[in-house]
Scaffold this motif. Structure first.
Motif, PDB file in Angstrom:
ATOM      1  N   GLY A 103       0.810  -1.210   0.000  1.00  0.00           N
ATOM      2  CA  GLY A 103       0.000   0.000   0.000  1.00  0.00           C
ATOM      3  C   GLY A 103       0.841   1.256   0.000  1.00  0.00           C
ATOM      4  N   ASN A 104       0.893   1.938  -1.155  1.00  0.00           N
ATOM      5  CA  ASN A 104       1.680   3.164  -1.283  1.00  0.00           C
ATOM      6  C   ASN A 104       3.117   2.965  -0.805  1.00  0.00           C
ATOM      7  N   ALA A 105       3.706   1.840  -1.181  1.00  0.00           N
ATOM      8  CA  ALA A 105       5.063   1.523  -0.743  1.00  0.00           C
ATOM      9  C   ALA A 105       6.074   2.464  -1.387  1.00  0.00           C
ATOM     10  N   HIS A 106       6.975   2.958  -0.564  1.00  0.00           N
ATOM     11  CA  HIS A 106       7.970   3.928  -1.009  1.00  0.00           C
ATOM     12  C   HIS A 106       9.275   3.616  -0.283  1.00  0.00           C
ATOM     13  N   ALA A 107      10.350   3.444  -1.046  1.00  0.00           N
ATOM     14  CA  ALA A 107      11.641   3.111  -0.445  1.00  0.00           C
ATOM     15  C   ALA A 107      12.735   3.975  -1.035  1.00  0.00           C
ATOM     16  N   VAL A 108      13.608   4.460  -0.161  1.00  0.00           N
ATOM     17  CA  VAL A 108      14.778   5.232  -0.576  1.00  0.00           C
ATOM     18  C   VAL A 108      16.003   4.528  -0.013  1.00  0.00           C
ATOM     19  N   LEU A 160      12.213   4.124  -5.075  1.00  0.00           N
ATOM     20  CA  LEU A 160      11.351   3.153  -5.738  1.00  0.00           C
ATOM     21  C   LEU A 160       9.958   3.245  -5.126  1.00  0.00           C
ATOM     22  N   ASP A 161       8.947   3.441  -5.996  1.00  0.00           N
ATOM     23  CA  ASP A 161       7.552   3.502  -5.574  1.00  0.00           C
ATOM     24  C   ASP A 161       6.772   2.401  -6.266  1.00  0.00           C
ATOM     25  N   ALA A 162       5.907   1.703  -5.506  1.00  0.00           N
ATOM     26  CA  ALA A 162       5.123   0.603  -6.063  1.00  0.00           C
ATOM     27  C   ALA A 162       3.974   0.269  -5.118  1.00  0.00           C
ATOM     28  N   PRO A 163       2.964  -0.465  -5.609  1.00  0.00           N
ATOM     29  CA  PRO A 163       1.893  -0.908  -4.710  1.00  0.00           C
ATOM     30  C   PRO A 163       2.420  -1.822  -3.603  1.00  0.00           C
ATOM     31  N   GLN A 164       3.450  -2.636  -3.956  1.00  0.00           N
ATOM     32  CA  GLN A 164       4.033  -3.527  -2.964  1.00  0.00           C
ATOM     33  C   GLN A 164       5.514  -3.713  -3.259  1.00  0.00           C
ATOM     34  N   LEU A 165       6.317  -3.714  -2.193  1.00  0.00           N
ATOM     35  CA  LEU A 165       7.761  -3.872  -2.335  1.00  0.00           C
ATOM     36  C   LEU A 165       8.261  -4.981  -1.411  1.00  0.00           C
ATOM     37  N   LYS A 166       9.301  -5.665  -1.886  1.00  0.00           N
ATOM     38  CA  LYS A 166       9.999  -6.640  -1.062  1.00  0.00           C
ATOM     39  C   LYS A 166      11.421  -6.146  -0.857  1.00  0.00           C
ATOM     40  N   LEU A 167      11.806  -5.970   0.399  1.00  0.00           N
ATOM     41  CA  LEU A 167      13.141  -5.482   0.736  1.00  0.00           C
ATOM     42  C   LEU A 167      13.916  -6.593   1.433  1.00  0.00           C
ATOM     43  N   GLU A 168      15.125  -6.856   0.962  1.00  0.00           N
ATOM     44  CA  GLU A 168      15.983  -7.867   1.566  1.00  0.00           C
ATOM     45  C   GLU A 168      17.261  -7.202   2.071  1.00  0.00           C
ATOM     46  N   MET A 169      17.457  -7.274   3.391  1.00  0.00           N
ATOM     47  CA  MET A 169      18.613  -6.620   4.003  1.00  0.00           C
ATOM     48  C   MET A 169      19.926  -7.322   3.650  1.00  0.00           C
ATOM     49  N   ASN A 221      20.780  -5.892   0.254  1.00  0.00           N
ATOM     50  CA  ASN A 221      20.312  -4.529  -0.004  1.00  0.00           C
ATOM     51  C   ASN A 221      19.502  -4.437  -1.297  1.00  0.00           C
ATOM     52  N   SER A 222      18.670  -5.431  -1.559  1.00  0.00           N
ATOM     53  CA  SER A 222      17.870  -5.434  -2.777  1.00  0.00           C
ATOM     54  C   SER A 222      16.433  -5.016  -2.491  1.00  0.00           C
ATOM     55  N   VAL A 223      15.813  -4.383  -3.501  1.00  0.00           N
ATOM     56  CA  VAL A 223      14.413  -3.976  -3.430  1.00  0.00           C
ATOM     57  C   VAL A 223      13.727  -4.483  -4.689  1.00  0.00           C
ATOM     58  N   GLN A 224      12.589  -5.137  -4.520  1.00  0.00           N
ATOM     59  CA  GLN A 224      11.887  -5.754  -5.634  1.00  0.00           C
ATOM     60  C   GLN A 224      10.410  -5.375  -5.607  1.00  0.00           C
ATOM     61  N   THR A 225       9.865  -4.973  -6.775  1.00  0.00           N
ATOM     62  CA  THR A 225       8.429  -4.691  -6.858  1.00  0.00           C
ATOM     63  C   THR A 225       7.660  -5.999  -6.939  1.00  0.00           C
ATOM     64  N   MET A 226       6.459  -6.008  -6.351  1.00  0.00           N
ATOM     65  CA  MET A 226       5.684  -7.233  -6.279  1.00  0.00           C
ATOM     66  C   MET A 226       4.383  -7.162  -7.084  1.00  0.00           C
ATOM     67  N   GLY A 227       4.266  -6.222  -7.995  1.00  0.00           N
ATOM     68  CA  GLY A 227       3.060  -6.127  -8.806  1.00  0.00           C
ATOM     69  C   GLY A 227       2.577  -4.699  -8.922  1.00  0.00           C
TER      70      GLY A 227
END
Length: 237
Positions: A198-203, A209-218, A221-227
């Motif tokens: 929901g309104n996912a936003h990552a810096v 990166l902005d997307a409806p859903q994000l997956k962050l892996e520490m 340090n990767s960020v992936q959109t989920m749809g």
């Protein structure tokens, strides 16, 4: 007039008085400036520098009561609790059976190297499950998760957050926000994974990166959109 066989109520006033009573099979000690105990109902009322000790936990506060039959009690006024590998501070703490606690008012709970803050915190020391309502903050090994509502398991480092969620990690140079989040991590490992919905936003490292859903892996340090439609803004280094 019938002669009473036993005293039903004990009232004591002292600068420091100890009243040992029995709750189930566990010895309970209550210390206070003013103390009354009703042996018929099992309720002890205490006022002034109250200290309640049972098993591995010690609670202190300004005033409160404890019922030895229902194993329930309330302490108010700058309450603190110290137990095995944990501590808690709050304006008021309601305890049940020595393992379930509901704390309200500027709550701060610490378990090992994890900390929880909030307006209201319910925590079970047997299951390590807790719920935070209002201004919740969970401080973990390398990340900080905030939200209006947070529930989680302290021993597993598994948390669900809802409402004005933020996820911050100085170590991974990450700032993220969303409507809700699920965060998991193995204790002692840098393998934290967060699903922001929901309104996912990552810096991270200046990239946005902005997307409806994000997956962050520490871990990497990767960020992936989920749809859904997403936007990536890369800042030149």
């Amino acid at each position: 007039m019938k002669k009473r066989n036993k005293i039903a109520t004990v009232v004591a006033v002292a600068s420091c008085l100890v009243l040992p009573v029995w709750a189930a099979t566990t010895n309970l000690t209550i210390t206070a400036d003013t103390l009354s105990y009703d042996g018929k109902t099992g309720r002890a009322d205490a006022v002034g520098s109250v200290v309640i000790t049972r098993e591995d936990k010690t609670m202190t506060g300004a005033s409160g009561w404890y019922n030895t039959k229902t194993e329930e009690g309330i302490l108010t006024g700058g309450v603190s609790m110290i137990g095995q590998n944990m501590s808690m501070a709050a304006s008021e703490v309601h305890s049940y059976h020595n393992d379930e606690f509901k704390a309200t008012g500027n709550v701060h709970l610490q378990k090992d190297n994890k900390q929880v803050y909030g307006d209201e915190v319910t925590y079970n020391t047997s299951t390590d499950y807790g719920v935070v309502n209002g201004n919740g903050k969970l401080v973990m090994e390398d990340s900080v998760l905030t939200g209006d509502y947070i529930e989680g398991w302290m021993n597993q480092i598994k948390a669900n957050a809802k409402g004005n969620v933020t996820l911050f990690s100085a170590k991974h140079n990450l700032n993220a926000t969303a409507d809700s989040a699920v965060y998991t991590q193995t204790p002692g490992q840098e393998d934290g994974v967060a699903y922001l919905t929901g309104n996912a936003h990552a810096v991270q490292n200046g990239n946005v990166l902005d997307a409806p859903q994000l997956k962050l892996e520490m871990k990497d340090n990767s960020v992936q959109t989920m749809g859904g439609r997403s936007t990536l803004v890369i800042t030149p280094q």
